[in-house]
Design a protein around this motif. Structure first.
Motif, PDB file in Angstrom:
ATOM      1  N   GLY A  93     -18.824  -1.853  79.194  1.00 16.03           N
ATOM      2  CA  GLY A  93     -18.049  -0.683  79.609  1.00 16.03           C
ATOM      3  C   GLY A  93     -18.655   0.622  79.134  1.00 16.03           C
ATOM      4  N   THR A  94     -19.071   0.665  77.874  1.00 19.75           N
ATOM      5  CA  THR A  94     -19.654   1.907  77.364  1.00 19.75           C
ATOM      6  C   THR A  94     -21.000   2.186  78.022  1.00 19.75           C
ATOM      7  N   LEU A  95     -21.768   1.126  78.282  1.00 17.99           N
ATOM      8  CA  LEU A  95     -23.049   1.312  78.953  1.00 17.99           C
ATOM      9  C   LEU A  95     -22.833   1.809  80.381  1.00 17.99           C
ATOM     10  N   ALA A  96     -21.866   1.228  81.084  1.00 22.74           N
ATOM     11  CA  ALA A  96     -21.571   1.672  82.454  1.00 22.74           C
ATOM     12  C   ALA A  96     -21.167   3.140  82.465  1.00 22.74           C
ATOM     13  N   ALA A  97     -20.316   3.540  81.529  1.00 21.63           N
ATOM     14  CA  ALA A  97     -19.866   4.936  81.466  1.00 21.63           C
ATOM     15  C   ALA A  97     -21.032   5.870  81.158  1.00 21.63           C
ATOM     16  N   GLU A  98     -21.900   5.469  80.240  1.00 14.43           N
ATOM     17  CA  GLU A  98     -23.047   6.311  79.899  1.00 14.43           C
ATOM     18  C   GLU A  98     -24.018   6.417  81.072  1.00 14.43           C
ATOM     19  N   GLY A 105     -31.923   6.809  88.378  1.00 13.63           N
ATOM     20  CA  GLY A 105     -32.071   5.424  87.968  1.00 13.63           C
ATOM     21  C   GLY A 105     -31.306   4.396  88.772  1.00 13.63           C
ATOM     22  N   GLY A 106     -30.057   4.656  89.103  1.00  9.24           N
ATOM     23  CA  GLY A 106     -29.269   3.672  89.818  1.00  9.24           C
ATOM     24  C   GLY A 106     -28.823   2.500  88.961  1.00  9.24           C
ATOM     25  N   LEU A 107     -29.073   2.580  87.657  1.00  8.31           N
ATOM     26  CA  LEU A 107     -28.686   1.484  86.786  1.00  8.31           C
ATOM     27  C   LEU A 107     -27.177   1.418  86.586  1.00  8.31           C
ATOM     28  N   ASP A 108     -26.467   2.512  86.878  1.00  6.28           N
ATOM     29  CA  ASP A 108     -25.009   2.484  86.775  1.00  6.28           C
ATOM     30  C   ASP A 108     -24.434   1.439  87.725  1.00  6.28           C
ATOM     31  N   ALA A 109     -25.025   1.302  88.892  1.00  2.00           N
ATOM     32  CA  ALA A 109     -24.562   0.290  89.848  1.00  2.00           C
ATOM     33  C   ALA A 109     -24.820  -1.111  89.311  1.00  2.00           C
ATOM     34  N   GLU A 110     -25.914  -1.287  88.596  1.00  2.00           N
ATOM     35  CA  GLU A 110     -26.207  -2.594  88.002  1.00  2.00           C
ATOM     36  C   GLU A 110     -25.179  -2.941  86.934  1.00  2.00           C
ATOM     37  N   ALA A 111     -24.775  -1.964  86.126  1.00  2.00           N
ATOM     38  CA  ALA A 111     -23.735  -2.208  85.124  1.00  2.00           C
ATOM     39  C   ALA A 111     -22.428  -2.566  85.821  1.00  2.00           C
ATOM     40  N   GLY A 112     -22.155  -1.902  86.921  1.00  2.00           N
ATOM     41  CA  GLY A 112     -20.957  -2.212  87.694  1.00  2.00           C
ATOM     42  C   GLY A 112     -20.961  -3.634  88.222  1.00  2.00           C
ATOM     43  N   LYS A 113     -22.146  -4.159  88.537  1.00  2.00           N
ATOM     44  CA  LYS A 113     -22.242  -5.536  89.036  1.00  2.00           C
ATOM     45  C   LYS A 113     -21.840  -6.544  87.963  1.00  2.00           C
ATOM     46  N   VAL A 114     -22.217  -6.273  86.717  1.00  2.00           N
ATOM     47  CA  VAL A 114     -21.821  -7.165  85.619  1.00  2.00           C
ATOM     48  C   VAL A 114     -20.299  -7.133  85.479  1.00  2.00           C
ATOM     49  N   MET A 115     -19.730  -5.947  85.513  1.00  2.00           N
ATOM     50  CA  MET A 115     -18.281  -5.811  85.414  1.00  2.00           C
ATOM     51  C   MET A 115     -17.602  -6.497  86.597  1.00  2.00           C
ATOM     52  N   GLY A 136      -5.688  -7.880  91.859  1.00  2.00           N
ATOM     53  CA  GLY A 136      -4.922  -6.863  91.130  1.00  2.00           C
ATOM     54  C   GLY A 136      -4.640  -7.285  89.706  1.00  2.00           C
ATOM     55  N   LEU A 137      -4.315  -8.554  89.512  1.00  2.00           N
ATOM     56  CA  LEU A 137      -4.072  -9.059  88.158  1.00  2.00           C
ATOM     57  C   LEU A 137      -5.351  -9.008  87.326  1.00  2.00           C
ATOM     58  N   ALA A 138      -6.485  -9.290  87.972  1.00  2.00           N
ATOM     59  CA  ALA A 138      -7.763  -9.206  87.263  1.00  2.00           C
ATOM     60  C   ALA A 138      -8.038  -7.767  86.823  1.00  2.00           C
ATOM     61  N   LEU A 139      -7.766  -6.817  87.707  1.00  2.00           N
ATOM     62  CA  LEU A 139      -7.929  -5.403  87.334  1.00  2.00           C
ATOM     63  C   LEU A 139      -7.021  -5.037  86.163  1.00  2.00           C
ATOM     64  N   THR A 140      -5.801  -5.557  86.187  1.00  2.00           N
ATOM     65  CA  THR A 140      -4.867  -5.281  85.086  1.00  2.00           C
ATOM     66  C   THR A 140      -5.403  -5.818  83.770  1.00  2.00           C
ATOM     67  N   LEU A 141      -5.870  -7.068  83.771  1.00  2.00           N
ATOM     68  CA  LEU A 141      -6.342  -7.681  82.530  1.00  2.00           C
ATOM     69  C   LEU A 141      -7.629  -7.027  82.025  1.00  2.00           C
ATOM     70  N   VAL A 142      -8.615  -6.892  82.889  1.00  2.00           N
ATOM     71  CA  VAL A 142      -9.890  -6.312  82.456  1.00  2.00           C
ATOM     72  C   VAL A 142      -9.709  -4.825  82.134  1.00  2.00           C
ATOM     73  N   GLY A 143      -8.865  -4.139  82.900  1.00  2.00           N
ATOM     74  CA  GLY A 143      -8.569  -2.738  82.598  1.00  2.00           C
ATOM     75  C   GLY A 143      -7.891  -2.586  81.250  1.00  2.00           C
ATOM     76  N   ALA A 144      -6.994  -3.516  80.922  1.00  2.00           N
ATOM     77  CA  ALA A 144      -6.337  -3.480  79.609  1.00  2.00           C
ATOM     78  C   ALA A 144      -7.369  -3.666  78.497  1.00  2.00           C
ATOM     79  N   TYR A 145      -8.319  -4.590  78.728  1.00  2.00           N
ATOM     80  CA  TYR A 145      -9.375  -4.784  77.739  1.00  2.00           C
ATOM     81  C   TYR A 145     -10.216  -3.525  77.567  1.00  2.00           C
ATOM     82  N   GLN A 146     -10.611  -2.914  78.680  1.00  2.00           N
ATOM     83  CA  GLN A 146     -11.410  -1.702  78.591  1.00  2.00           C
ATOM     84  C   GLN A 146     -10.633  -0.609  77.857  1.00  2.00           C
ATOM     85  N   GLY A 147      -9.352  -0.503  78.160  1.00  2.00           N
ATOM     86  CA  GLY A 147      -8.521   0.504  77.501  1.00  2.00           C
ATOM     87  C   GLY A 147      -8.380   0.257  76.013  1.00  2.00           C
TER      88      GLY A 147
END
Length: 181
Positions: A93-98, A105-115, A136-147
């Motif tokens: 998450g921190t790498l994707a945000a950075e 570079g386009g590496l942000d899209a690569e980080a998004g692929k891992v997520m 939607g439930l997956a977004l809730t769970l992974v979003g909660a983790y990121q938060g």
């Protein structure tokens, strides 16, 4: 690759040098230059390592008998990393945000692929439970983790992960579907 992932997580992309990676890997700097010509090559290696770690985690979780148990084990694994998260945040998450803040570079899209792979796996678990809107439930769970990772890091308080992880486990236990609890 493991050293690149670790150092980039701890220092961030912009502050990491090839010499830092060489020190962490305990190899001569020239060896690192041989494999990684640019900083983007290092970042790509770090992303490959995140991907490899996700594969290993999923393989381990898939050994558990049911989807709810797998999801609970995922959350417990996140909580076990609370000290690291409190100090540096979620590695991917921190790498994707950075990377999103970089112009090239386009590496942000690569980080998004891992997520995305994590989200898809989590959605598959909710799907196995027969729950509506597994994406939607997956977004809730992974979003909660990121938060909770972000807040633990911002507050330098690993207990954020402990408390919020317990809430997530309770939530997972309260969801209908499947036989296991």
């Amino acid at each position: 690759m493991a050293a690149a992932a670790e150092v980039v997580h701890r220092q961030g992309v912009e502050r990491t040098t090839i010499a830092d990676i060489a020190r962490a890997a305990d190899v001569p700097t020239g060896n690192v230059y041989y494999y990684f010509k640019t900083k983007d090559d290092l970042v790509a290696a770090a992303l490959d390592e995140h991907s490899r770690q996700l594969d290993a985690l999923v393989e381990e979780l898939e050994r558990l008998p049911g989807p709810r148990e797998r999801l609970v084990a995922l959350v417990r694994g996140w909580v076990e990393q609370r000290e690291l998260a409190a100090r540096f945040g979620c590695p991917t998450g921190t790498l994707a945000a950075e990377l999103d803040k970089r112009a090239e570079g386009g590496l942000d899209a690569e980080a998004g692929k891992v997520m995305r792979r994590l989200l898809d796996w989590v959605a598959g678990q909710f799907g196995e439970l027969g729950l509506p809107d597994p994406d939607g439930l997956a977004l809730t769970l992974v979003g909660a983790y990121q938060g909770m990772s972000l807040l633990a890091n911002a507050l330098r308080d690993p207990e954020v992960m402990t408390k919020e992880g317990a809430r997530l486990i309770d939530w997972l236990g309260s969801l209908p579907g499947g036989e296991e609890g």
